[in-house]
Design a protein around this motif. Sequence first.
Motif, mmCIF file in Angstrom:
data_model
loop_
_atom_site.group_PDB
_atom_site.id
_atom_site.type_symbol
_atom_site.label_atom_id
_atom_site.label_comp_id
_atom_site.label_asym_id
_atom_site.label_seq_id
_atom_site.Cartn_x
_atom_site.Cartn_y
_atom_site.Cartn_z
ATOM 1 N N LEU A 169 0.822 -1.325 0.194
ATOM 2 C CA LEU A 169 -0.016 -0.027 0.087
ATOM 3 C C LEU A 169 0.831 0.946 0.111
ATOM 4 N N ARG A 170 0.725 2.456 -0.618
ATOM 5 C CA ARG A 170 1.100 3.484 -0.677
ATOM 6 C C ARG A 170 0.247 5.043 0.168
ATOM 7 N N THR A 171 0.804 6.107 -0.034
ATOM 8 C CA THR A 171 0.267 6.995 0.438
ATOM 9 C C THR A 171 0.677 8.292 -0.496
ATOM 10 N N GLU A 172 0.096 9.452 -0.325
ATOM 11 C CA GLU A 172 0.495 10.294 -0.625
ATOM 12 C C GLU A 172 1.571 11.338 0.340
ATOM 13 N N LEU A 173 1.568 10.280 1.739
ATOM 14 C CA LEU A 173 2.798 11.254 1.895
ATOM 15 C C LEU A 173 3.688 9.828 2.504
ATOM 16 N N ASP A 174 4.016 9.320 1.849
ATOM 17 C CA ASP A 174 4.991 8.518 0.873
ATOM 18 C C ASP A 174 6.542 9.569 1.264
ATOM 19 N N ARG A 175 7.164 8.896 2.228
ATOM 20 C CA ARG A 175 8.931 9.368 1.871
ATOM 21 C C ARG A 175 9.964 8.574 1.485
ATOM 22 N N THR A 176 10.185 8.264 0.149
ATOM 23 C CA THR A 176 11.018 7.160 0.016
ATOM 24 C C THR A 176 12.689 7.318 -0.607
ATOM 25 N N ARG A 177 12.840 8.589 -0.025
ATOM 26 C CA ARG A 177 13.881 9.398 -0.921
ATOM 27 C C ARG A 177 14.331 10.155 -0.118
ATOM 28 N N PHE A 178 15.996 10.282 0.711
ATOM 29 C CA PHE A 178 16.712 11.108 1.008
ATOM 30 C C PHE A 178 17.123 12.490 0.914
ATOM 31 N N PHE A 179 17.379 13.093 1.869
ATOM 32 C CA PHE A 179 17.650 14.908 1.483
ATOM 33 C C PHE A 179 19.516 14.645 1.471
ATOM 34 N N ILE A 180 19.533 14.578 0.613
ATOM 35 C CA ILE A 180 21.302 14.634 0.564
ATOM 36 C C ILE A 180 21.800 15.810 0.168
ATOM 37 N N ASP A 181 22.931 16.919 0.266
ATOM 38 C CA ASP A 181 23.324 17.689 -0.353
ATOM 39 C C ASP A 181 22.486 18.169 -1.684
ATOM 40 N N GLU A 197 17.726 8.614 -3.955
ATOM 41 C CA GLU A 197 17.816 7.512 -3.820
ATOM 42 C C GLU A 197 18.319 6.754 -2.383
ATOM 43 N N PRO A 198 17.388 5.832 -2.003
ATOM 44 C CA PRO A 198 17.985 5.273 -1.089
ATOM 45 C C PRO A 198 19.036 3.663 -2.050
ATOM 46 N N HIS A 199 20.710 3.671 -1.461
ATOM 47 C CA HIS A 199 21.179 2.394 -1.474
ATOM 48 C C HIS A 199 20.364 1.350 -1.000
ATOM 49 N N GLY A 200 19.667 1.415 -0.220
ATOM 50 C CA GLY A 200 18.847 0.031 -0.013
ATOM 51 C C GLY A 200 17.747 0.043 -0.364
ATOM 52 N N ALA A 217 8.087 4.697 4.247
ATOM 53 C CA ALA A 217 9.452 5.534 4.201
ATOM 54 C C ALA A 217 10.783 4.469 3.968
ATOM 55 N N ALA A 218 12.075 4.980 3.441
ATOM 56 C CA ALA A 218 12.535 4.664 2.975
ATOM 57 C C ALA A 218 13.246 4.482 4.396
#
Length: 492
Positions: A7-19, A24-27, A45-46
Amino acid sequence: MTVMPGLRTELDRTRFFIDGKWTEPHGAETLQAIEAATGELLGVAALGTGADIDAAARAARTALDEGPWGHTTAAERAAVMRRFADALSTRAEATSALVSRENGMPITLSNPFNGAVPAGLLRMYADLIEDFPLESVRPSSSGATIVRREPVGVVGAIVPWNYPQALAMFKIAPALAAGCTIVLKPSPETALDAYVLGEAADEAGLPPGVLNIVLADRDAGSTLVSHPLVDKIAFTGSTAAGRSIGAECGRLIRRCTLELGGKSAAIFLDDGDTDTLHAGLYNASFMNNSQTCTTQSRILAPRSRYDEVVDAVASFARGLTLGNPLDPSTTCGPMASEAHLNRVLNYIDVGCNSNARLVTGGGCPADIDHGWFVEPTVFADVDNSDQLAQEEVFGPVIAVIPYTDDDEAVRIANDSAYGLAGSVWSADEDRALAVARRIRTGTIGLNNYNLDLGAPFGGMKDSGIGRELGPEALDNYLEYKSIYASARQLGD
């Protein structure tokens, strides 16, 4: 409650804030964020890996050593911080609601702590750094010494789930003011709201790498603590985790501040007013469903007025309104997670199986069949040596402990491994102040407990090392350098 996978929602956080970018996450590992009041899926969330933490630390180091942030003036940093505050303010209402859904915090509390406080702290430290002397010249035997304050470097900030936005900014705001760069590791229990900080930082024009955000569990978080490019750890969380972090920082000769647990005492003196106690109990003992490190879960009552105080505390607990944390009439929301609910219920069982007397509460409310709610619970006749009086519950479970005179009250209050908060209740403020001065604790209130953002906050004993908030917090993020110069510097 089990949520169906996929399941997914509009609040999903599947990436990180870097630089300065959404990365995209490594894992491939993710977690499902569950709404505390309903048990339903809130978002996915990732979860970061050591490789994600490494990327964030490298970005922070580059931003400090090679990017513009390491060369900014205090005025330039202050201008960016004020834009950051403005960007957070435009998101405050939505952010507050999101945190309430994540951890059950009543919206009337979330609005100030997750909406207003983060922006307010950015503005406060922007003002402070503009007026803060980063260099001074002193006469010396060889001429003059320039005493210079420089940023400590890359900061690893690890924050808990109970006040996620405010506690993150306790660290971010003074670190930015000092000129540091940051890797923020939010708690998986509040997996979604921290990325609002990334959006606002990007909008404000914070240079890439100055603030990096990676959601991770404890294993990946340990990578941040020991990362060779990190200069300081700022941690808020449990004493057990703080011991491990402190030990690793000691091994690495790395600076750290640790804001840890508490088992604070509220001392009601024999001349106290129960109406005043009733008016202040929410802040002292029940704020955020008692999921607060400063919760005064030991209430010390004089034997001469013991029943009166027990009745007042129980009456207050019964008068709390359990319900949806987004409803402004709710004064006690759910526990943050099912696991945490079970932990609180276990402590209630401990109390019920001791010599203490259950006065009110004692389990889950019968009229709420969803979410992770627990009744505000009060035990009387608790001995200070009991498990219920010595261990942090982190939920609305209050122990009322009798004492005979002021000296015994002070002894009982200090008979704890912790020393974070407390309060003294008396019709005579000078008397209350005299008692307060004898309590070994980092903060204490008189006839209330109101956190002052402009004063240092932190604990003694097992409640931590160092102080946050107030001008004193800047010292956590600055190093001193002495430059031995000629006497002509005295005339500059």
